[in-house]
Scaffold this motif. Structure first.
Motif, PDB file in Angstrom:
ATOM      1  N   ASP A   1       0.820  -1.213   0.000  1.00  0.00           N
ATOM      2  CA  ASP A   1       0.000   0.000   0.000  1.00  0.00           C
ATOM      3  C   ASP A   1       0.852   1.261   0.000  1.00  0.00           C
ATOM      4  OD1 ASP A   1       1.043  -0.154   2.540  1.00  0.00           O
ATOM      5  OD2 ASP A   1      -0.857   0.174   3.589  1.00  0.00           O
ATOM      6  N   GLY A   2       2.075   1.155  -0.531  1.00  0.00           N
ATOM      7  CA  GLY A   2       3.012   2.262  -0.426  1.00  0.00           C
ATOM      8  C   GLY A   2       2.787   3.410  -1.395  1.00  0.00           C
ATOM      9  N   LEU A   3       2.027   3.195  -2.454  1.00  0.00           N
ATOM     10  CA  LEU A   3       1.777   4.253  -3.427  1.00  0.00           C
ATOM     11  C   LEU A   3       0.538   5.042  -3.007  1.00  0.00           C
ATOM     12  CD1 LEU A   3       2.510   2.337  -6.756  1.00  0.00           C
ATOM     13  CD2 LEU A   3       3.988   3.963  -5.554  1.00  0.00           C
ATOM     14  N   ASN A   4       0.776   6.289  -2.581  1.00  0.00           N
ATOM     15  CA  ASN A   4      -0.280   7.164  -2.088  1.00  0.00           C
ATOM     16  C   ASN A   4      -1.092   6.477  -1.000  1.00  0.00           C
ATOM     17  OD1 ASN A   4      -1.691   9.559  -1.930  1.00  0.00           O
ATOM     18  ND2 ASN A   4      -3.211   8.916  -3.446  1.00  0.00           N
ATOM     19  N   PRO A   5      -0.466   6.111   0.120  1.00  0.00           N
ATOM     20  CA  PRO A   5      -1.160   5.414   1.197  1.00  0.00           C
ATOM     21  C   PRO A   5      -2.335   6.213   1.743  1.00  0.00           C
ATOM     22  CG  PRO A   5       0.962   6.252   1.942  1.00  0.00           C
ATOM     23  CD  PRO A   5       0.931   6.409   0.465  1.00  0.00           C
ATOM     24  N   ILE A   6      -3.326   5.510   2.242  1.00  0.00           N
ATOM     25  CA  ILE A   6      -4.553   6.118   2.759  1.00  0.00           C
ATOM     26  C   ILE A   6      -4.426   6.392   4.248  1.00  0.00           C
ATOM     27  CG2 ILE A   6      -7.033   5.743   3.130  1.00  0.00           C
ATOM     28  CD1 ILE A   6      -6.999   3.994   0.608  1.00  0.00           C
ATOM     29  N   GLU A   7      -4.911   7.545   4.665  1.00  0.00           N
ATOM     30  CA  GLU A   7      -5.015   7.844   6.089  1.00  0.00           C
ATOM     31  C   GLU A   7      -6.411   7.442   6.558  1.00  0.00           C
ATOM     32  OE1 GLU A   7      -1.876  11.368   7.132  1.00  0.00           O
ATOM     33  OE2 GLU A   7      -3.960  11.946   6.805  1.00  0.00           O
ATOM     34  N   SER A   8      -6.466   6.455   7.438  1.00  0.00           N
ATOM     35  CA  SER A   8      -7.748   5.932   7.891  1.00  0.00           C
ATOM     36  C   SER A   8      -8.415   6.827   8.925  1.00  0.00           C
ATOM     37  CB  SER A   8      -7.565   4.521   8.472  1.00  0.00           C
ATOM     38  OG  SER A   8      -7.009   3.659   7.498  1.00  0.00           O
ATOM     39  N   TYR A   9      -7.612   7.612   9.662  1.00  0.00           N
ATOM     40  CA  TYR A   9      -8.166   8.518  10.662  1.00  0.00           C
ATOM     41  C   TYR A   9      -7.198   9.691  10.819  1.00  0.00           C
ATOM     42  CZ  TYR A   9      -5.057   5.646  13.566  1.00  0.00           C
ATOM     43  OH  TYR A   9      -3.979   4.957  14.064  1.00  0.00           O
ATOM     44  N   VAL A  10      -7.699  10.780  11.382  1.00  0.00           N
ATOM     45  CA  VAL A  10      -6.983  12.053  11.384  1.00  0.00           C
ATOM     46  C   VAL A  10      -5.632  11.958  12.075  1.00  0.00           C
ATOM     47  CG1 VAL A  10      -7.049  14.444  12.171  1.00  0.00           C
ATOM     48  CG2 VAL A  10      -9.129  13.373  11.282  1.00  0.00           C
ATOM     49  N   GLU A  11      -5.568  11.252  13.214  1.00  0.00           N
ATOM     50  CA  GLU A  11      -4.340  11.233  14.014  1.00  0.00           C
ATOM     51  C   GLU A  11      -3.325  10.209  13.539  1.00  0.00           C
ATOM     52  OE1 GLU A  11      -7.352  10.571  15.194  1.00  0.00           O
ATOM     53  OE2 GLU A  11      -7.961  12.338  16.357  1.00  0.00           O
ATOM     54  N   GLN A  12      -3.629   9.452  12.487  1.00  0.00           N
ATOM     55  CA  GLN A  12      -2.787   8.313  12.101  1.00  0.00           C
ATOM     56  C   GLN A  12      -1.360   8.733  11.762  1.00  0.00           C
ATOM     57  OE1 GLN A  12      -4.311   6.111   8.768  1.00  0.00           O
ATOM     58  NE2 GLN A  12      -2.950   4.366   9.092  1.00  0.00           N
ATOM     59  N   SER A  13      -1.194   9.729  10.915  1.00  0.00           N
ATOM     60  CA  SER A  13       0.150  10.136  10.502  1.00  0.00           C
ATOM     61  C   SER A  13       0.918  10.767  11.659  1.00  0.00           C
ATOM     62  CB  SER A  13       0.080  11.099   9.315  1.00  0.00           C
ATOM     63  OG  SER A  13      -0.602  12.289   9.655  1.00  0.00           O
ATOM     64  N   GLN A  14       0.203  11.498  12.555  1.00  0.00           N
ATOM     65  CA  GLN A  14       0.873  12.069  13.719  1.00  0.00           C
ATOM     66  C   GLN A  14       1.391  10.976  14.642  1.00  0.00           C
ATOM     67  OE1 GLN A  14      -1.975  13.237  12.482  1.00  0.00           O
ATOM     68  NE2 GLN A  14      -1.633  15.420  12.087  1.00  0.00           N
ATOM     69  N   GLN A  15       0.626   9.909  14.805  1.00  0.00           N
ATOM     70  CA  GLN A  15       1.071   8.782  15.625  1.00  0.00           C
ATOM     71  C   GLN A  15       2.294   8.108  15.007  1.00  0.00           C
ATOM     72  OE1 GLN A  15      -2.386   6.298  16.090  1.00  0.00           O
ATOM     73  NE2 GLN A  15      -3.445   7.754  17.408  1.00  0.00           N
ATOM     74  N   SER A  16       2.282   7.975  13.690  1.00  0.00           N
ATOM     75  CA  SER A  16       3.423   7.377  12.996  1.00  0.00           C
ATOM     76  C   SER A  16       4.668   8.238  13.175  1.00  0.00           C
ATOM     77  CB  SER A  16       3.109   7.210  11.505  1.00  0.00           C
ATOM     78  OG  SER A  16       1.988   6.382  11.313  1.00  0.00           O
ATOM     79  N   GLU A  17       4.501   9.553  13.019  1.00  0.00           N
ATOM     80  CA  GLU A  17       5.633  10.474  13.184  1.00  0.00           C
ATOM     81  C   GLU A  17       6.192  10.410  14.599  1.00  0.00           C
ATOM     82  OE1 GLU A  17       6.657  15.256  12.783  1.00  0.00           O
ATOM     83  OE2 GLU A  17       4.577  14.574  12.894  1.00  0.00           O
TER      84      GLU A  17
END
Length: 319
Positions: free
Chosen positions: A152-168
């Motif tokens: 799923d690496g090509l333009n991955p989907i954010e399932s919820y608002v905080e997801q990318s912040q948690q990853s960071e």
């Protein structure tokens, strides 16, 4: 088609780049291409070199995502530039077979145009594919780098608002933990709190791939941290995040003094080096599962006084 794909399509078909890149565009590429300013320089000193050596060259990313960093849109990507290796590449002898140029890149946009393009091409891996790598065999596994297990690496989907912040936050906390090395024991860095037991570290040629924390410590981290005990990460590096994916990098991204032997089997040079590094991580639940790493090792060797391309020619009696 992403703007990076448009960029390569325009280069391949000799089309105008004015709607794709800024007038003052700068390309920061790995040694020996290095820093190029303006469209003409990119065409002549980057694209011409690649396209002359690789017939029907095409870009095949398996991770590509974007986000905003410091009020600019950035794109992080990794994958391969693939073509038929018909002519020598920077002195690397052509194999007359398909060749895979691994790339890891960060691209900064301004007014929807490319203004800064950072790309690490693993030329050492091309030497490995051609059978003329002058450095010792990697401690880790050599070979083609895999795409994400989740595909799923090509333009991955954010399932919820905080997801990318948690990853960071997970990545930043892990990097902070790496800074807790006590200079004596690798166990002083409690990586098990951040990395999955079957964590995949996709390192560059010269280091190779590792699986799991113990394999990572044995075949990369141990030789590296003891060889560069005062290493420091540049906190000005860009951070791009989307869903479970995070990328960091800079030019340079790290500094460290080469004070002990062991890394790549090289003796200590005593020189403070700058490291060009681009990382991409994938989070799985609360742990990091995969890490794709681009490092300009040939540039590091050059700072030590080692010309890898000259070493290749001497070792294999090339013209």
């Amino acid at each position: 088609m992403s703007i990076i794909s448009q960029f390569y399509d325009a280069l391949a078909n000799d089309l105008s780049l004015t709607n794709i890149v800024s007038e003052d565009v700068t390309l920061y590429a790995s040694e020996p291409v290095n820093e190029l300013h303006g469209i003409d320089a990119i065409k002549q000193q980057y694209w011409k070199i690649l396209s002359t050596s690789l017939y029907n060259i095409e870009r095949r990313p398996f991770i590509e995502f974007d986000s905003i960093h410091n009020n600019h849109k950035w794109i992080a990507a990794t994958g391969y530039l693939i073509g038929d290796f018909v002519n020598d590449l920077l002195g690397i002898p052509a194999t007359k077979k398909p060749v895979y140029l691994r790339f890891t890149e960060l691209v900064q946009l301004q007014n929807e145009k490319i203004v800064n393009y950072y790309i690490i091409i693993d030329f050492l891996d091309v030497m490995h594919q051609a059978g003329v790598n002058p450095l010792r065999k990697s401690l880790g596994h050599d070979g083609l780098i895999m795409p994400p297990t989740t595909m799923d690496g090509l333009n991955p989907i954010e399932s919820y608002v905080e997801q990318s912040q948690q990853s960071e936050q997970l990545v930043l906390s892990m990097l902070e933990e790496l800074g807790r090395f006590d200079g004596q024991s690798l166990a002083s860095m409690q990586l098990e709190n951040f990395w999955h037991p079957a964590f995949m570290w996709y390192g560059p040629a010269g280091i190779g791939m590792t699986r799991g924390i113990s394999d990572f410590r044995k075949n990369h981290q141990g030789p590296f941290v003891f060889s560069f005990p005062d290493r420091v990460v540049d906190h000005k590096a860009a951070i791009i995040k989307k869903g479970n994916y995070v990328s960091t990098g800079g030019w340079p991204h790290m500094h460290g003094s080469h004070l002990a032997g062991g890394w790549l089997g090289l003796p200590p040079s005593g020189i403070k080096l700058e490291l060009r590094v681009i990382d991409i991580w994938r989070r799985e639940n609360n742990l990091l599962k995969e890490n794709w790493v681009g490092i300009d090792i040939i540039h590091m060797c050059k700072q030590m006084g080692l010309d890898v391309f000259a070493m290749m020619k001497d070792a294999y009696h090339l013209r």
